[in-house]
Each structure stands twice: as C-alpha cells, then as structure tokens.
Design an enzyme around this catalytic site. Sequence first.
Site, mmCIF file in Angstrom:
data_model
loop_
_atom_site.group_PDB
_atom_site.id
_atom_site.type_symbol
_atom_site.label_atom_id
_atom_site.label_comp_id
_atom_site.label_asym_id
_atom_site.label_seq_id
_atom_site.Cartn_x
_atom_site.Cartn_y
_atom_site.Cartn_z
ATOM 1 N N TYR A 35 0.819 -1.218 0.000
ATOM 2 C CA TYR A 35 0.000 0.000 0.000
ATOM 3 C C TYR A 35 0.856 1.273 0.000
ATOM 4 O O TYR A 35 0.570 2.243 0.717
ATOM 5 C CB TYR A 35 -0.958 0.017 1.206
ATOM 6 N N LYS B 49 16.666 -10.642 24.288
ATOM 7 C CA LYS B 49 15.591 -9.712 24.631
ATOM 8 C C LYS B 49 14.298 -10.504 24.716
ATOM 9 O O LYS B 49 13.243 -10.121 24.199
ATOM 10 C CB LYS B 49 15.483 -8.595 23.586
ATOM 11 N N ASP C 30 19.462 -4.641 26.779
ATOM 12 C CA ASP C 30 19.512 -3.276 27.285
ATOM 13 C C ASP C 30 20.383 -3.190 28.522
ATOM 14 O O ASP C 30 21.196 -2.269 28.677
ATOM 15 C CB ASP C 30 18.100 -2.723 27.539
ATOM 16 N N ASP D 294 25.793 -6.474 16.149
ATOM 17 C CA ASP D 294 26.230 -5.298 15.401
ATOM 18 C C ASP D 294 26.272 -4.079 16.317
ATOM 19 O O ASP D 294 27.263 -3.335 16.365
ATOM 20 C CB ASP D 294 25.257 -5.069 14.238
ATOM 21 N N ASP E 130 29.847 -2.102 18.143
ATOM 22 C CA ASP E 130 30.157 -0.681 17.970
ATOM 23 C C ASP E 130 30.285 0.011 19.321
ATOM 24 O O ASP E 130 31.171 0.853 19.526
ATOM 25 C CB ASP E 130 29.061 0.000 17.143
#
Length: 365
Positions: A143, A185, A218, A242, A246
């Site tokens: 859409y 998580k 987290d 990933d 970093d």
Amino acid sequence: MSTHNIAVIAGDGIGKEVVPAAIACLERIAQIHCLDLEFTYLDWGSEYYLQHGRMMPVDGLEQLAAHHAIFLGAVGSPEVPDTESLWGLLIPIRREFQQYINLRPVKTLDGVTSPLADKQPIDLLIVRENNEGEYSEVGGRTYRGLPHESAVQETIFTRLGVSRVTRYAAGLAASRRGHLTSATKSNGIVHTMPFWDEVVEETARLYPEVNLTSELVDALAAHLVLRPWTYDVIVASNLLGDILSDLGSSVTGSIGLAPSANLNPAGDFPSLFEPVHGSAPDIAGKGLANPVGQIWSGAMMLEHLGHPYAAAHLQAAFESALRHGLGTRDVGGISSTAEFTAAVLSAIDALAADHPAAAAASPVS
C-alpha cells in the site's frame, strides 16, 4: 613459502586510504615471515555502482571464490542508498560464502585513552551471528503512498544457525577465561528470542568448562559501559551483535580501532576481513583516517590463514606505535594516516631485528 591469494576491495571513502596502509604492513610482515601474499585489486564499490548500476560484476562472487581470503576497506557513499551498497556487496558475500561468524575483538590498547573513568583493562570477544536473525530478506512493503502503507520485516532464527554460532563462541570461551554471555531480549520479543535462549543453553551444556549467562541486551549495553572488563566472550544475534560491537569499540577509545572477521570456520569458502568503521566520507581524502582497524583485521586474516606468529608480530607492531603516542587524532595523537603507517612499519622492523621473540609473544586477541 606459503602462498595465499587475497582479493582486495578498498571500496569507498577512507577505505581507499586505510587499505593501502594495511597492505604495506602486510607486505613487510610477509617478507619477514616468508609468506607469499598475492593481492588481486578489485575496484568494486559505490563508484562502480554509479557507472554500472551494481556494486560488483554479475560474476563477482565467482571471482572472489577463487581466493583464500577477502580484504575489504569500507562501502558506503552519500550518492548511493545504503540498501544498495550493503545488499549489493557485503551481505551477498557473507551469505554466499557461509560466513556465519562475525568475530569482533574489543580490547583496550596502551596509548589510547578510553572515555571511561575506570582504567581496568578490557579484553573481550563479540561473536555475532552473521547469516540470519534480524537481517533477513523476508518481508516487504504494501500500500505504498496510502495512509495505511505498511512494512514487514521478518526475523529468522534456525536451530542450525543459533547452535553453530554458540558452539564457536563457547569454544572461544573455553580457550580463554571460560565465561560466555548471551545477549537476548526474550522478555519483550516473545517467539524468536526465547528460541534463541533455548538453543544457546542446550548447546552451551556441551561445554561444561564454560559458564553461560543470559543477559537482556539493554542491561548488557549498560554494563558494557559501566563494567566492560567483566566480560569474556559475548554471543549475539545479527542485529544485537552489530550494535554491541560498535559500543564496545567506542568504550575502548575509537571505532577506528575495531577490526572484524567474517568467517567460514570450515574453510569451504573464503573468509572476509574488514574494519568495523564505515567509509567516513566527512574525512575521506584528508589523511586523517585511523588505519588500526584495517591493520588489525589484517592480523586476524593472517591468523585465520594459519600464521599466528606473523599475526602476533603485526599486532605487536601497531600496539607499539600506539603505546609511543603516535596514533591518529581520533585516539588523541597527531599523526596522519601515512605517518602512523610509517610508525607501524618501523615497529615491524624493530621487533624483527631487536626483539625476534616478540612476534611469538602472544596470540592475536
């Protein structure tokens, strides 16, 4: 003399500066350790895309398959969409050659100031699943242009994928301090992450000498800032690995330091070695780029090819240059890319001539 055919893709931006720097160091190491490194230079990347509409030729993967390893600088340009630069080169290489391990060392180096107040040494490995997970091709958009336009991206975890990355990570932990942390998580992602947890736990039981801890990503990210020295080996999915790698490189001083290896552990296909940093178009061509991530990736490539003494010699050399305050500006030094490379080359010679045992002093971290 050992001969290795290596495909070199400098790519974009600072890749064109740090790759020649690393090649110069690799060639000097090869002379000293009697290695025959044959480099094939491929001009693939964003400039190739702008000329041909592709990041690499139609038979690019076939060309790469004829080599023992791939040495990549960086890909990415403001003129080319990231979806084209990443999915047109790096991800097809990782998947076609079953490079299902992405290995990223995180280590504090003498001469580089960490942004952390605590000075305890950091030495950990992040093992990122590299072929599936959140970076799946399954999904799409519907859409388009309407108020109810929608996008769906599927996360794919397989028992094969999760178990083999866990085996690799657990094996590394068993050879180090015996601590393995799994990033998850599963309190919020109710299907894929509990499956990840289950398979990681089942696989880790095969390594009784390894202590497994599962940690919500987290909280893990916070702990990588507050107490990163407590970690040994972290295993994570494609996206989580990933991001965490970093973060890890940043707390050790600069993302310009961070190397990585995209590994096909069985050796059925070539593995790829690249720094974690991107093409950094804002500093490209200015001689400011930090070549450590590329040089360190070269050391990881030497170790993968079966030359641990040569790899350790190269790592000792760039660590020596940093220790003597000769780093680039991003790590608090004043050297240009060329000046730092010259310092590493001098250190290679000094270690070979004056301290021959230094090349075998320690394995690449």
